[in-house]
Design an enzyme around this catalytic site. Structure first.
Site, mmCIF file in Angstrom:
data_model
loop_
_atom_site.group_PDB
_atom_site.id
_atom_site.type_symbol
_atom_site.label_atom_id
_atom_site.label_comp_id
_atom_site.label_asym_id
_atom_site.label_seq_id
_atom_site.Cartn_x
_atom_site.Cartn_y
_atom_site.Cartn_z
ATOM 1 C CB CYS A 9 -0.986 -0.017 1.173
ATOM 2 S SG CYS A 9 -0.266 0.210 2.810
ATOM 3 C CG ASN A 12 4.511 -1.700 5.068
ATOM 4 O OD1 ASN A 12 5.599 -2.006 5.542
ATOM 5 N ND2 ASN A 12 3.573 -2.605 4.868
ATOM 6 C CB CYS A 14 -3.555 1.474 6.959
ATOM 7 S SG CYS A 14 -3.375 2.964 7.951
ATOM 8 N NE ARG A 15 -4.715 1.501 1.710
ATOM 9 C CZ ARG A 15 -4.685 2.299 0.650
ATOM 10 N NH1 ARG A 15 -5.577 2.153 -0.311
ATOM 11 N NH2 ARG A 15 -3.765 3.226 0.532
ATOM 12 C CB SER A 16 0.454 -3.372 2.759
ATOM 13 O OG SER A 16 1.207 -2.420 3.454
ATOM 14 C CG ASP A 127 -5.259 5.331 2.997
ATOM 15 O OD1 ASP A 127 -5.266 4.780 4.118
ATOM 16 O OD2 ASP A 127 -4.349 6.103 2.627
#
Length: 163
Positions: A9, A12, A14-16, A127
């Site tokens: 993401c 690095n 939150c999402r990933s 996001d």
């Protein structure tokens, strides 16, 4: 040699890392420990060395996932050791394909939600960083939904490697 997957993401945090934790759990549940390696990175280095966003950690832990993480920036030289690079949105997909040293490396980049047959046309994982906890919970739902199809695709590749 293990099959290597890296989720990417922006920062690095939150999402990933969320996708990494969920998919690592799916890999373990499938009995692929040692056969599949899972990690994550960001397209930008703003948060290098930082842990995951506390909201990411909270959502992961509440749902039974591990959350040990340190942010890092994706490096083009990693393509040579990775089998699959999973982008969390179309901006990451474009950035990663531009970073790819070869056309074969660019082909390793896929959108996470492309593995979710129910995702429809919008394949981006939004996001959640600038929102509330509901955005992190929605992110987890999307990651979990896509992980089933992703595991099936990775299983196929692992079995081909073993044959």
């Amino acid at each position: 040699m293990p099959y290597r997957v890296c989720f990417v993401c922006t920062g690095n945090i939150c999402r990933s890392p969320m996708a990494e934790s969920v998919f690592r759990a799916r890999v373990a549940e499938a009995g692929f420990d040692g056969l599949v390696e899972v990690d994550s990175a960001g397209t930008d280095g703003w948060h290098e060395g930082d842990g995951a966003d506390p909201r990411t950690v909270s959502v992961l832990e509440t749902n039974g996932y591990g959350s040990d993480h340190a942010a890092r920036r994706f490096r083009p030289e990693w393509f040579s050791r990775l089998d699959l690079v999973v982008a969390l949105d179309s901006g990451h997909l474009t950035a990663l394909r531009r970073l790819a040293p070869t056309p074969a490396d660019a082909e390793k980049v896929r959108l996470l939600r492309s593995y979710d047959i129910a995702a429809g046309a919008d394949l981006d994982v939004p996001d959640p960083y600038y929102g509330g906890m509901d955005g992190f919970e929605e992110c987890l739902e999307m990651v979990e939904a896509a992980s089933t199809g992703l595991l099936a695709a990775v299983r196929e590749q692992v079995e081909e490697q073993a044959a």
